[in-house]
Enzyme design. Structure first.
Site, PDB file in Angstrom:
ATOM      1  N   SER A 109     -12.543 -46.849  28.018  1.00 49.57           N
ATOM      2  CA  SER A 109     -11.177 -47.031  27.525  1.00 49.57           C
ATOM      3  C   SER A 109     -11.167 -48.239  26.599  1.00 49.57           C
ATOM      4  O   SER A 109     -12.076 -49.081  26.651  1.00 49.57           O
ATOM      5  CB  SER A 109     -10.251 -47.303  28.721  1.00 49.57           C
ATOM      6  OG  SER A 109      -8.986 -47.753  28.300  1.00 49.57           O
TER       7      SER A 109
ATOM      8  N   TYR B 211      -8.197 -51.650  36.633  1.00 49.78           N
ATOM      9  CA  TYR B 211      -8.536 -50.591  35.667  1.00 49.78           C
ATOM     10  C   TYR B 211      -9.423 -51.153  34.568  1.00 49.78           C
ATOM     11  O   TYR B 211     -10.475 -50.586  34.247  1.00 49.78           O
ATOM     12  CB  TYR B 211      -7.244 -50.010  35.077  1.00 49.78           C
ATOM     13  CG  TYR B 211      -7.474 -48.866  34.110  1.00 49.78           C
ATOM     14  CD1 TYR B 211      -7.750 -47.591  34.573  1.00 49.78           C
ATOM     15  CD2 TYR B 211      -7.426 -49.070  32.728  1.00 49.78           C
ATOM     16  CE1 TYR B 211      -7.973 -46.533  33.692  1.00 49.78           C
ATOM     17  CE2 TYR B 211      -7.647 -48.021  31.839  1.00 49.78           C
ATOM     18  CZ  TYR B 211      -7.917 -46.751  32.325  1.00 49.78           C
ATOM     19  OH  TYR B 211      -8.137 -45.709  31.450  1.00 49.78           O
TER      20      TYR B 211
HETATM   21  N1  LIG Z   1      -4.971 -40.974  28.571  1.00 50.90           N
HETATM   22  C1  LIG Z   1      -5.289 -42.168  28.116  1.00 50.90           C
HETATM   23  O1  LIG Z   1      -4.487 -42.845  27.449  1.00 50.90           O
HETATM   24  C2  LIG Z   1      -6.650 -42.738  28.372  1.00 50.90           C
HETATM   25  C3  LIG Z   1      -7.044 -43.845  27.603  1.00 50.90           C
HETATM   26  C4  LIG Z   1      -8.299 -44.383  27.847  1.00 50.90           C
HETATM   27  C5  LIG Z   1      -9.133 -43.830  28.796  1.00 50.90           C
HETATM   28  N2  LIG Z   1      -8.710 -42.766  29.535  1.00 50.90           N
HETATM   29  C6  LIG Z   1      -9.626 -42.229  30.530  1.00 50.90           C
HETATM   30  O2  LIG Z   1      -9.805 -40.859  30.275  1.00 50.90           O
HETATM   31  C7  LIG Z   1     -10.167 -40.200  31.489  1.00 50.90           C
HETATM   32  C8  LIG Z   1      -9.298 -38.966  31.655  1.00 50.90           C
HETATM   33  O3  LIG Z   1      -7.952 -39.375  31.793  1.00 50.90           O
HETATM   34  P1  LIG Z   1      -6.700 -38.514  31.322  1.00 50.90           P
HETATM   35  O4  LIG Z   1      -5.866 -39.410  30.534  1.00 50.90           O
HETATM   36  O5  LIG Z   1      -7.148 -37.218  30.768  1.00 50.90           O
HETATM   37  O6  LIG Z   1      -5.981 -38.383  32.742  1.00 50.90           O
HETATM   38  P2  LIG Z   1      -5.449 -37.142  33.589  1.00 50.90           P
HETATM   39  O7  LIG Z   1      -4.769 -37.785  34.744  1.00 50.90           O
HETATM   40  O8  LIG Z   1      -4.701 -36.196  32.731  1.00 50.90           O
HETATM   41  O9  LIG Z   1      -6.787 -36.420  34.074  1.00 50.90           O
HETATM   42  C9  LIG Z   1      -7.643 -36.979  35.033  1.00 50.90           C
HETATM   43  C10 LIG Z   1      -8.350 -35.850  35.773  1.00 50.90           C
HETATM   44  O10 LIG Z   1      -9.289 -36.447  36.675  1.00 50.90           O
HETATM   45  C11 LIG Z   1      -9.150 -35.807  37.945  1.00 50.90           C
HETATM   46  N3  LIG Z   1      -9.561 -36.740  38.993  1.00 50.90           N
HETATM   47  C12 LIG Z   1      -8.932 -37.871  39.410  1.00 50.90           C
HETATM   48  N4  LIG Z   1      -9.615 -38.433  40.411  1.00 50.90           N
HETATM   49  C13 LIG Z   1     -10.687 -37.649  40.644  1.00 50.90           C
HETATM   50  C14 LIG Z   1     -11.755 -37.705  41.576  1.00 50.90           C
HETATM   51  N5  LIG Z   1     -11.853 -38.678  42.479  1.00 50.90           N
HETATM   52  N6  LIG Z   1     -12.714 -36.745  41.512  1.00 50.90           N
HETATM   53  C15 LIG Z   1     -12.623 -35.732  40.611  1.00 50.90           C
HETATM   54  N7  LIG Z   1     -11.625 -35.615  39.724  1.00 50.90           N
HETATM   55  C16 LIG Z   1     -10.667 -36.569  39.745  1.00 50.90           C
HETATM   56  C17 LIG Z   1      -7.683 -35.446  38.054  1.00 50.90           C
HETATM   57  O11 LIG Z   1      -7.461 -34.424  39.012  1.00 50.90           O
HETATM   58  C18 LIG Z   1      -7.385 -35.000  36.614  1.00 50.90           C
HETATM   59  O12 LIG Z   1      -7.667 -33.623  36.439  1.00 50.90           O
HETATM   60  C19 LIG Z   1      -9.996 -41.237  32.595  1.00 50.90           C
HETATM   61  O13 LIG Z   1     -11.251 -41.783  32.946  1.00 50.90           O
HETATM   62  C20 LIG Z   1      -9.111 -42.286  31.953  1.00 50.90           C
HETATM   63  O14 LIG Z   1      -9.272 -43.553  32.524  1.00 50.90           O
HETATM   64  C21 LIG Z   1      -7.489 -42.208  29.343  1.00 50.90           C
END
Ligand SMILES: NC(=O)c1ccc[n+]([C@@H]2O[C@H](COP(=O)([O-])OP(=O)(O)OC[C@H]3O[C@@H](n4cnc5c(N)ncnc54)[C@H](O)[C@@H]3O)[C@@H](O)[C@H]2O)c1
Length: 268
Positions: free
Chosen positions: A159, A172
């Protein structure tokens, strides 16, 4: 667009957001895709979406914080598809929005278990498998005629909070900094085994996680948007396309990097 025909991609957290967009993009590019997620319903939805477009996908229920579960998921992948070419360690949680003193030991431990544990155990299971197989598909010009002992590509999802501080999100931010440390170290350890390992560092991207953050305070969305020079959030598919590029054969000299997908945020 890169072609991933005959390749097998394993994507954690593929039931939603960035993970789902990545699984769909790999399937559209010809890969057979494993959708690994803790949430059965949303994981199966992703598989259905891929199959409706004519792609090949398999759902495996998996909590990435549990080493045994991710090992079992990789075994099931190989039992079904015969190999593993690509590992995307994307599953993550946003955790509690609050200052350092508001975060409990339980908040901290859960964050580390999922966001660091998921990447650590994921890479262990994926690399262990990749070391047992010969490289698949096209080889770069420099490699033509050479026998490669193994091969694979891994992308870990960090991130922008992994390269700078994130007020109200210390656990985080710490977990995402750790993802970059794991990425660089593993990349150096397995570079001679032809396994390329990189990370992506997205800024706010439309997903369930960001919707939860927006709902924490009135005016939050506007404040978040203003931090991004492009004046908008990322789209999950924009992150997915960067992940595919990192895994493509055209990118064969690239390893141990953490690329920032941030609408210009860290340029200033
Ligand atoms: N959306 C953003 O702004 C953003 C920015 C930077 C980084 N990220 C990172 O991107 C990645 C995806 O996030 P997103 O935004 O798509 O979120 P999201 O919440 O839409 O998706 C996350 C997915 O991970 C699954 N998950 C959560 N805990 C889990 C576990 N213990 N085992 C297996 N699956 C699990 C959830 O069920 C969900 O399907 C994450 O690592 C997040 O930190 C997101």
């Amino acid at each position: 667009m890169a072609d991933f025909t005959n390749q097998v991609a394993f994507v954690t957290g593929a039931g939603s957001g960035i993970g789902r967009a990545t699984a769909v993009a790999f399937a559209n590019a010809g890969a057979r895709v494993v959708v690994a997620d803790i949430n059965d319903a949303s994981g199966r939805d992703t598989v259905e979406q891929i199959q409706k477009s004519g792609g090949d996908a398999l759902f495996i229920a998996c909590n990435v914080a549990e080493s045994a579960q991710i090992n079992a998921a990789v075994h099931q992948t190989v039992a079904t598809y015969g190999r593993l070419d690509i590992g995307i360690n994307n599953a993550g949680i946003g955790g509690k929005f609050g200052r350092l003193l508001d975060q409990t030991p339980e908040d901290f431990n859960q964050m580390m278990a999922v966001n660091i544990g998921g990447v650590f155990y994921g890479m262990q299971a994926q690399i262990r498998q990749m070391l047992t197989q010969k490289e698949n598909g096209h080889q770069s010009e420099n490699n033509v005629g050479k026998v490669r002992p193994a091969g694979g590509r891994i992308v870990n999802v960090s991130s922008i909070a992994g390269v700078r501080g994130m007020p109200m999100g210390a656990p985080y931010s710490a977990s995402k900094h750790a993802v970059i440390g794991l990425t660089k170290t593993a990349a150096l350890e397995y570079v001679r085994q032809n396994i390329r390992i990189n990370a992506v560092c997205p800024v706010y991207t439309h997903s369930t996680m960001v919707d939860e953050l927006i709902s924490t305070a009135p005016g939050m969305e506007e404040r978040m948007r203003k931090m991004i020079p492009m004046g908008r959030f990322g789209q999950p598919d924009e992150i997915a396309q960067a992940i595919l590029w990192l895994c493509s054969d055209g990118n064969a000299f690239f390893t141990g990097q953490a690329i920032q997908l941030d609408g210009g945020m860290t340029a200033g």
